[in-house]
Scaffold this active site. Structure first.
Site, short mmCIF file in Angstrom:
data_model
loop_
_atom_site.label_atom_id
_atom_site.label_comp_id
_atom_site.label_asym_id
_atom_site.label_seq_id
_atom_site.Cartn_x
_atom_site.Cartn_y
_atom_site.Cartn_z
N ASP A 65 -48.29 19.41 -8.00
CA ASP A 65 -47.18 19.24 -8.94
C ASP A 65 -47.63 19.61 -10.35
OD1 ASP A 65 -48.77 17.05 -9.40
OD2 ASP A 65 -47.17 15.55 -9.21
N SER A 66 -48.92 20.01 -10.49
CA SER A 66 -49.39 20.60 -11.75
C SER A 66 -48.64 21.89 -12.04
CB SER A 66 -50.90 20.87 -11.67
OG SER A 66 -51.21 21.61 -10.51
N ASP A 90 -48.00 18.79 -2.67
CA ASP A 90 -47.89 17.50 -3.37
C ASP A 90 -46.51 16.88 -3.21
OD1 ASP A 90 -49.76 16.09 -4.80
OD2 ASP A 90 -49.71 17.42 -6.53
N LYS A 143 -49.86 15.70 0.07
CA LYS A 143 -50.76 14.85 -0.73
C LYS A 143 -49.92 13.81 -1.45
CE LYS A 143 -52.82 16.27 -4.73
NZ LYS A 143 -52.29 15.32 -5.75
N GLU A 203 -50.16 10.60 -4.31
CA GLU A 203 -50.94 9.86 -5.31
C GLU A 203 -50.84 8.37 -5.02
OE1 GLU A 203 -50.12 10.73 -9.43
OE2 GLU A 203 -50.40 12.88 -9.15
N GLU A 235 -59.84 11.84 -8.83
CA GLU A 235 -59.66 12.52 -10.12
C GLU A 235 -60.19 11.65 -11.27
OE1 GLU A 235 -55.79 14.21 -10.79
OE2 GLU A 235 -56.35 14.89 -12.80
O1 KIV Z 1 -51.22 18.69 -8.99
C1 KIV Z 1 -52.42 19.01 -8.95
O2 KIV Z 1 -52.81 20.15 -9.22
C2 KIV Z 1 -53.39 17.99 -8.58
C3 KIV Z 1 -54.82 18.29 -8.81
C4 KIV Z 1 -55.13 18.03 -10.22
C5 KIV Z 1 -55.71 17.55 -7.89
O3 KIV Z 1 -53.02 16.93 -8.16
#
Ligand code: KIV
Length: 364
Positions: A149-150, A188, A217, A219, A286
């Site tokens: 989600d970056s 994510d 993924k 969090e 992280e």
């Molecule tokens: O969203 C992302 O790119 C991440 C990484 C920083 C691990 O969660």
């Protein structure tokens, strides 16, 4: 009178033991008690079919260990009266191709492959959000791609990942899949998807999986472990993410390291163990204190993939745009860019614009 031994209350002796330790020595809390998984399907026993019981069985005698017992002939459902025995020499039988044992760990991409790398070599993950980057990072040899989600901060112009929606993630995950990467694709779950309800989490994970993800993924640690366990039971592989959780950045008041205090180190340990027990095939750590990340990597079964958590984790992940110099915002301190594509691109584009502007044009 017998000697009265002074026994310290249990609580006091526990406190002493804890205060002796440095924050780098993690206290081992009792592991989370496993709850029965509600969603796991119980395989129903198939009723015996006609074909499965009607096989001709040779009449055999069972020699029992008890010499007193008379050997009893086994009654078959259908006994072949005249067994047909071929007298011709038979060629050696080829094993049926369906019987070949497939070692899943040898096939890329799958979660077993990633998990199996622990202790063998460092695992490498990079982010991608579109088909071109998916091809490039895959050709570079990564073990997995994270559609993070970056994407919100690197491509979509947001200042945090919080505004990213599940529709955004589905859109970018399917683009990454269209790049036909030869590695695992992890997508994510964006902000809020894991905290509303399990049904919502399941539905969002389903969308990601049906649009190109091999795994999702999430969090969070112990707080989301029960839901992760249920997701895993439905057949959705999950990568965990602990330490700094970018989706909570508004609540924690900014980006910082985690695990430097005794309390935080213990809490990270509990998170990591909860995710292991929930069935995560890997866990991202992280911005974790390096000593704590190093210890955790040796204490949990799934690989611990670090980002800003030192180089002794089981692997590393970075945001590709940070690594190749495509991020407009200031970089996190742990990133050492290996290219300046943003600057090189800007120079190339400026050259083109200037050259084109100076082209002679037809005059009226
Ligand atoms: O969203 C992302 O790119 C991440 C990484 C920083 C691990 O969660």
């Amino acid at each position: 009178m017998p000697d009265e031994k002074k026994v310290k209350p249990v609580e006091d002796s526990k406190k002493e033991a804890v205060s002796d330790k440095t924050p780098s020595e993690i206290k081992k809390p009792v592991r989370r008690k496993k709850k029965p998984v509600v969603l796991s399907k119980v395989k129903e026993k198939k009723p015996a079919t006609k074909s499965s019981v009607a096989k001709p069985v040779e009449k055999k005698e069972i020699i029992t260990q008890d010499s007193e017992e008379k050997p009893q002939p086994v009654e078959s459902a259908k006994v072949a009266t005249e067994p047909v025995v071929s007298t011709r020499p038979q060629p050696p039988r080829e094993p049926s191709p369906r019987r070949h044992r497939v070692d899943l760990a040898e096939i890329k991409p799958n979660i077993k492959y990633i998990a199996g790398l622990k202790g063998k070599r460092s695992i490498v993950g990079l982010t991608a959000y579109d088909a071109i980057m998916s091809k490039l990072v895959s050709k570079a040899g990564v073990d997995f791609i994270l559609v993070g989600d970056s994407v919100g901060t690197t491509l979509l112009g947001y200042d945090t990942t919080i505004p990213v929606t599940i529709d955004d993630m589905v859109h970018h995950t399917s683009a990454v899949r269209r790049g036909q990467p030869g590695c695992l694709v992890v997508a994510d779950l964006p902000f809020g998807e894991a905290s509303l309800s399990f049904d919502r989490l399941l539905e969002s994970s389903r969308r990601l999986m049906q649009n190109g993800a091999d795994a999702v993924k999430i969090e969070g640690g112990k707080d989301v472990a029960d839901d992760i366990e249920k997701l895993v039971a439905t057949g959705i592989p999950v990568m965990g993410h602990i330490g700094l959780l970018p989706q909570t950045v508004k609540a924690i008041g900014g980006y910082r390291k985690f695990g430097s205090s005794r309390e935080e180190a213990d809490s990270l340990y509990t998170d990591a163990i909860s995710l292991e027990e929930a069935g995560c095939f890997a866990v991202i750590a992280e911005m974790m204190d390096e000593r704590i990340a190093t210890q955790l990597a040796t204490q949990i079964l799934p690989p611990l993939i670090g980002i800003g958590s030192g180089d002794k984790c089981d692997g590393q992940i970075l945001v590709t745009h940070d690594l190749i110099g495509l991020t407009p915002s200031p970089l996190p301190s742990f990133v050492k860019p290996c290219a300046s594509l943003g600057l090189d691109g800007l120079n190339a584009l400026t050259g083109y614009v200037q050259k084109t502007r100076s082209n002679p044009i037809a005059k009226k």
